[in-house]
Every structure is written in C-alpha cells, then in structure tokens.
Design an enzyme around this catalytic site. Structure first.
Site, PDB file in Angstrom:
ATOM      1  N   GLY A 195      43.598  44.897  27.723  1.00 56.35           N
ATOM      2  CA  GLY A 195      43.871  44.434  29.074  1.00 56.35           C
ATOM      3  C   GLY A 195      42.602  43.869  29.678  1.00 56.35           C
ATOM      4  O   GLY A 195      41.492  44.187  29.244  1.00 56.35           O
ATOM      5  N   GLN A 249      37.321  41.504  36.519  1.00 52.15           N
ATOM      6  CA  GLN A 249      36.353  41.770  35.463  1.00 52.15           C
ATOM      7  C   GLN A 249      35.613  40.511  35.020  1.00 52.15           C
ATOM      8  O   GLN A 249      34.572  40.612  34.387  1.00 52.15           O
ATOM      9  CB  GLN A 249      37.029  42.434  34.258  1.00 52.15           C
ATOM     10  CG  GLN A 249      37.487  43.854  34.560  1.00 52.15           C
ATOM     11  CD  GLN A 249      38.118  44.475  33.356  1.00 52.15           C
ATOM     12  OE1 GLN A 249      39.311  44.307  33.109  1.00 52.15           O
ATOM     13  NE2 GLN A 249      37.316  45.189  32.578  1.00 52.15           N
ATOM     14  N   CYS A 306      36.627  50.929  28.865  1.00 53.26           N
ATOM     15  CA  CYS A 306      36.730  49.817  29.812  1.00 53.26           C
ATOM     16  C   CYS A 306      35.734  48.737  29.412  1.00 53.26           C
ATOM     17  O   CYS A 306      34.568  49.035  29.138  1.00 53.26           O
ATOM     18  CB  CYS A 306      36.430  50.310  31.225  1.00 53.26           C
ATOM     19  SG  CYS A 306      36.516  49.022  32.477  1.00 53.26           S
ATOM     20  N   LEU A 307      36.168  47.498  29.408  1.00 51.66           N
ATOM     21  CA  LEU A 307      35.286  46.388  29.054  1.00 51.66           C
ATOM     22  C   LEU A 307      34.166  46.206  30.071  1.00 51.66           C
ATOM     23  O   LEU A 307      33.151  45.592  29.755  1.00 51.66           O
ATOM     24  CB  LEU A 307      36.093  45.099  28.909  1.00 51.66           C
ATOM     25  CG  LEU A 307      37.133  45.097  27.785  1.00 51.66           C
ATOM     26  CD1 LEU A 307      37.960  43.818  27.823  1.00 51.66           C
ATOM     27  CD2 LEU A 307      36.480  45.292  26.434  1.00 51.66           C
ATOM     28  N   HIS A 349      45.376  51.402  34.299  1.00 52.55           N
ATOM     29  CA  HIS A 349      43.964  51.035  34.223  1.00 52.55           C
ATOM     30  C   HIS A 349      43.732  49.656  34.844  1.00 52.55           C
ATOM     31  O   HIS A 349      42.832  49.485  35.673  1.00 52.55           O
ATOM     32  CB  HIS A 349      43.519  51.044  32.749  1.00 52.55           C
ATOM     33  CG  HIS A 349      42.089  50.713  32.531  1.00 52.55           C
ATOM     34  ND1 HIS A 349      41.162  51.661  32.183  1.00 52.55           N
ATOM     35  CD2 HIS A 349      41.419  49.536  32.604  1.00 52.55           C
ATOM     36  CE1 HIS A 349      39.976  51.077  32.058  1.00 52.55           C
ATOM     37  NE2 HIS A 349      40.103  49.787  32.305  1.00 52.55           N
ATOM     38  N   GLU A 350      44.534  48.676  34.450  1.00 53.59           N
ATOM     39  CA  GLU A 350      44.346  47.318  34.955  1.00 53.59           C
ATOM     40  C   GLU A 350      44.700  47.212  36.439  1.00 53.59           C
ATOM     41  O   GLU A 350      44.028  46.506  37.191  1.00 53.59           O
ATOM     42  CB  GLU A 350      45.148  46.309  34.120  1.00 53.59           C
ATOM     43  CG  GLU A 350      44.751  46.256  32.668  1.00 53.59           C
ATOM     44  CD  GLU A 350      43.262  46.075  32.415  1.00 53.59           C
ATOM     45  OE1 GLU A 350      42.590  45.380  33.204  1.00 53.59           O
ATOM     46  OE2 GLU A 350      42.761  46.644  31.428  1.00 53.59           O
ATOM     47  N   HIS A 401      41.849  48.273  38.520  1.00 56.70           N
ATOM     48  CA  HIS A 401      40.830  47.224  38.677  1.00 56.70           C
ATOM     49  C   HIS A 401      41.131  46.355  39.900  1.00 56.70           C
ATOM     50  O   HIS A 401      40.220  45.989  40.637  1.00 56.70           O
ATOM     51  CB  HIS A 401      40.756  46.329  37.433  1.00 56.70           C
ATOM     52  CG  HIS A 401      39.873  46.853  36.357  1.00 56.70           C
ATOM     53  ND1 HIS A 401      38.517  47.043  36.528  1.00 56.70           N
ATOM     54  CD2 HIS A 401      40.143  47.211  35.086  1.00 56.70           C
ATOM     55  CE1 HIS A 401      37.993  47.503  35.414  1.00 56.70           C
ATOM     56  NE2 HIS A 401      38.961  47.617  34.511  1.00 56.70           N
TER      57      HIS A 401
END
Length: 187
Positions: A46, A51, A98-99, A140-141, A144
């Site tokens: 994702g 991000q 997480c990226l 999670h997304e 963000h």
C-alpha cells in the site's frame, strides 16, 4: 509513470490530515499511476499520497493470496472497522511495517475486519468488505490520510523501540525521503 520519493517520518505532510480530492482529472490519474509504480518498486502492499508528499485523500493497494487478488485505488475513502478481538497481540502475525519508516517492523493490534468505501479512477463508488491482512492494509493506509503513522499507535515496549530506531537513523525531521531502488536517504 515516474517513481516518486517516499517521505520519511517527521515530514509534516505525513503528520497532517489529507484533503479531499475535488475532481478526478489527468493530474490525479498520473499521480495514481506514479503511486502504483512506486509501491511496486518499494516493494509495498500500500502507499498513501501523503507518503510521496501529496496531501490528498488517495491510497493505492495490492494484496494477493492463493484465493484472492485485490489491487486498486481508494479516492476519498471512508473506513469502518470491527471491534478489536480479545486475543493477545501476536508478535509475528501482527507485525507491521511502513515505507515511511523503512526497514522497521513492530507488532500492532488492528481490527480483523474493515469495510472500505471509496471512489475509483472512473469516479465510481465501490465497497470492499475485508478481513485479515487486507483489513490491516486498509487501516494502515487510511491512517496515513488522517496524519497517523503506525508508530503513533504502537504500545509499550514497541513504541520505545520505534523511537530508538527513529533516533538512531536520524529520522523525525522534515525533508527526509528515499527513492525505491536506491540505498540511501536524501534530504
């Protein structure tokens, strides 16, 4: 399509609630294409627009199992989640990364079920009833887009370990990013 730099924790866009997408136009279609390419190259399951430094309510996702393959975009999403189970946190099964905090993984309790309502690139509304890992990805997304990183939700002692990792990597400041395929962080 263009690979985009992924912002690191501490960048203000990651800690600010994203704005609604007013219209789906060529800019949004190109943004989504770039997001999908960046997510795949990272690799990730994702990626939220925040991000890559864009404060709009968009995320992309990709999830597959033997029985299911789901890949898409959520524009102006809404998310409903089930209550959390009474089961204790499983250090491995509940581990999340997480990226925007690259290379770190910690367990986090999430709801097992989630209902995503969003708009696709054609402007059509859709709904996905998800459970398990896909429900985790959506939560999670969506976080963000609310300006919340999974690190913000960690419980002790994992929250302390995450703070230490952020400090050791000199993260937590504006302007840090990384480009998938590169092995360095660039301010």
């Amino acid at each position: 399509m263009t690979l985009q730099k992924i912002r690191i924790t501490g960048d203000p866009v990651l800690h600010t609630r994203a704005l609604e997408v007013p219209v789906i136009d060529d800019y949004i279609r190109q943004l989504v294409a770039d997001m999908l390419e960046t997510m795949d190259a990272a690799p990730g399951v994702g990626l939220a627009a925040t991000q890559i430094g864009v404060g709009l309510r968009i995320f992309v996702y990709s999830f597959s199992t033997e029985d299911q393959e789901v890949r898409g975009v959520a524009i102006n999403p809404e998310l409903s989640i089930s209550e959390f189970s009474e089961e204790s946190l499983d250090e491995e099964a509940d581990s999340e990364g997480c990226l925007s905090i690259p290379g770190e993984r910690f367990p986090l309790k999430r709801a097992n079920r989630a209902v995503l309502r969003a708009t696709d690139l054609e402007g059509q509304g859709y709904q996905i009833d998800a459970e398990g890992w896909l429900a985790r990805i959506f939560q999670h997304e969506f976080d963000h887009l609310e300006g919340i990183l999974y690190a913000d939700r960690l419980a002790k002692p994992h929250k302390r370990f995450m703070k230490k990792a952020i400090k050791e990597n000199d993260w937590g400041a504006p302007g840090l990013s990384w480009l998938p395929g590169e092995d360095y962080l660039e301010p």
